[in-house]
Design a protein around this motif. Structure first.
Motif, PDB file in Angstrom:
ATOM      1  N   ILE A   8       0.901  -1.485   0.029  1.00 35.56           N
ATOM      2  CA  ILE A   8      -0.074   0.069   0.118  1.00 35.56           C
ATOM      3  C   ILE A   8       0.396   1.343   0.487  1.00 35.56           C
ATOM      4  CG2 ILE A   8      -1.798   0.964   0.870  1.00 35.56           C
ATOM      5  CD1 ILE A   8      -2.453  -1.732   3.054  1.00 35.56           C
ATOM      6  N   GLU A  27      -9.425   4.205  -1.506  1.00 37.73           N
ATOM      7  CA  GLU A  27      -9.295   3.530  -3.051  1.00 37.73           C
ATOM      8  C   GLU A  27     -10.323   2.893  -3.344  1.00 37.73           C
ATOM      9  OE1 GLU A  27      -5.850   0.619  -2.791  1.00 37.73           O
ATOM     10  OE2 GLU A  27      -4.472   2.120  -2.834  1.00 37.73           O
ATOM     11  N   LYS A  62     -11.619   1.783  -7.104  1.00 38.35           N
ATOM     12  CA  LYS A  62     -10.732   0.758  -7.663  1.00 38.35           C
ATOM     13  C   LYS A  62     -12.030  -0.646  -7.311  1.00 38.35           C
ATOM     14  CE  LYS A  62      -5.294   1.614  -7.045  1.00 38.35           C
ATOM     15  NZ  LYS A  62      -4.688   1.588  -6.699  1.00 38.35           N
ATOM     16  N   SER A  63     -10.942  -1.108  -8.729  1.00 40.45           N
ATOM     17  CA  SER A  63     -11.848  -3.279  -7.936  1.00 40.45           C
ATOM     18  C   SER A  63     -11.028  -3.512  -6.558  1.00 40.45           C
ATOM     19  CB  SER A  63     -11.123  -3.979  -8.992  1.00 40.45           C
ATOM     20  OG  SER A  63      -9.957  -4.017  -8.969  1.00 40.45           O
ATOM     21  N   ASP A  74     -10.369  -6.497  -6.152  1.00 38.99           N
ATOM     22  CA  ASP A  74      -8.698  -6.821  -6.711  1.00 38.99           C
ATOM     23  C   ASP A  74      -7.924  -6.202  -6.521  1.00 38.99           C
ATOM     24  OD1 ASP A  74      -9.763  -9.046  -7.147  1.00 38.99           O
ATOM     25  OD2 ASP A  74      -9.920  -9.922  -9.374  1.00 38.99           O
ATOM     26  N   LYS A  75      -7.405  -5.471  -7.249  1.00 42.76           N
ATOM     27  CA  LYS A  75      -7.072  -4.092  -7.000  1.00 42.76           C
ATOM     28  C   LYS A  75      -6.481  -3.211  -5.504  1.00 42.76           C
ATOM     29  CE  LYS A  75      -6.101  -2.429 -11.649  1.00 42.76           C
ATOM     30  NZ  LYS A  75      -6.490  -2.087 -12.559  1.00 42.76           N
ATOM     31  N   ILE A  76      -7.934  -2.958  -4.348  1.00 35.66           N
ATOM     32  CA  ILE A  76      -7.357  -2.326  -3.503  1.00 35.66           C
ATOM     33  C   ILE A  76      -6.823  -3.890  -2.666  1.00 35.66           C
ATOM     34  CG2 ILE A  76      -8.561  -1.906  -0.985  1.00 35.66           C
ATOM     35  CD1 ILE A  76     -10.671  -0.377  -3.783  1.00 35.66           C
ATOM     36  N   ARG A 118      -4.613  -5.625  -3.296  1.00 35.81           N
ATOM     37  CA  ARG A 118      -3.445  -6.090  -3.770  1.00 35.81           C
ATOM     38  C   ARG A 118      -3.359  -8.105  -4.547  1.00 35.81           C
ATOM     39  NH1 ARG A 118      -4.853  -1.286  -2.598  1.00 35.81           N
ATOM     40  NH2 ARG A 118      -2.740  -0.036  -2.736  1.00 35.81           N
ATOM     41  N   LYS A 119      -4.454  -8.579  -5.192  1.00 35.45           N
ATOM     42  CA  LYS A 119      -4.522  -8.871  -5.335  1.00 35.45           C
ATOM     43  C   LYS A 119      -3.429  -9.106  -6.617  1.00 35.45           C
ATOM     44  CE  LYS A 119      -8.454 -10.937  -3.339  1.00 35.45           C
ATOM     45  NZ  LYS A 119      -9.765 -11.441  -3.517  1.00 35.45           N
TER      46      LYS A 119
END
Length: 116
Positions: free
Chosen positions: A74, A103, A108-109, A111-113, A115-116
């Motif tokens: 992050i 975020e 933001k999706s 998945d991105k939040i 961290r995938k």
């Protein structure tokens, strides 16, 4: 050294603000909860128990079952301060959460939040 006021504030008092910020931008309480549980390792039930207990921020993060090891990914600015430059551990965790909620509110999706 004096503790910052946020450390002794009840997480349950601030939590509705996280939810309101997300909902105002078309996101959900469930997404906020998922982010909090991802960051801290609390199950939904454990998280809700912390809210009922009116746990303060410092205790909330100190009692977190498993702080997510990916949280160090992050990055960015919250309240004019780079998250990655914060040295005080509890404040860093608080700002990680603030950044994740930001975020979410910015669209933001998940998945991105997460961290995938």
């Amino acid at each position: 050294m004096t503790k910052h006021n946020i450390y002794t504030m009840s997480f349950a008092k601030v939590y509705p603000n996280y939810v309101a910020k997300a909902e105002k931008k078309g996101r959900t309480k469930a997404e906020v909860d998922e982010i909090i549980c991802w960051l801290t390792g609390y199950s939904q039930e454990e998280f809700e128990a912390q809210l009922v207990k009116q746990t303060d921020f410092e205790t909330f993060f100190e009692e977190a079952p498993q702080l997510n090891p990916l949280r160090n990914l992050i990055k960015g600015v919250v309240c004019g301060v780079r998250v990655e430059d914060i040295e005080e551990p509890v404040m860093k965790e608080i700002r990680y959460l603030d950044k994740l909620i930001d975020e979410l509110a910015k669209g933001k999706s998940m998945d991105k939040i997460l961290r995938k």
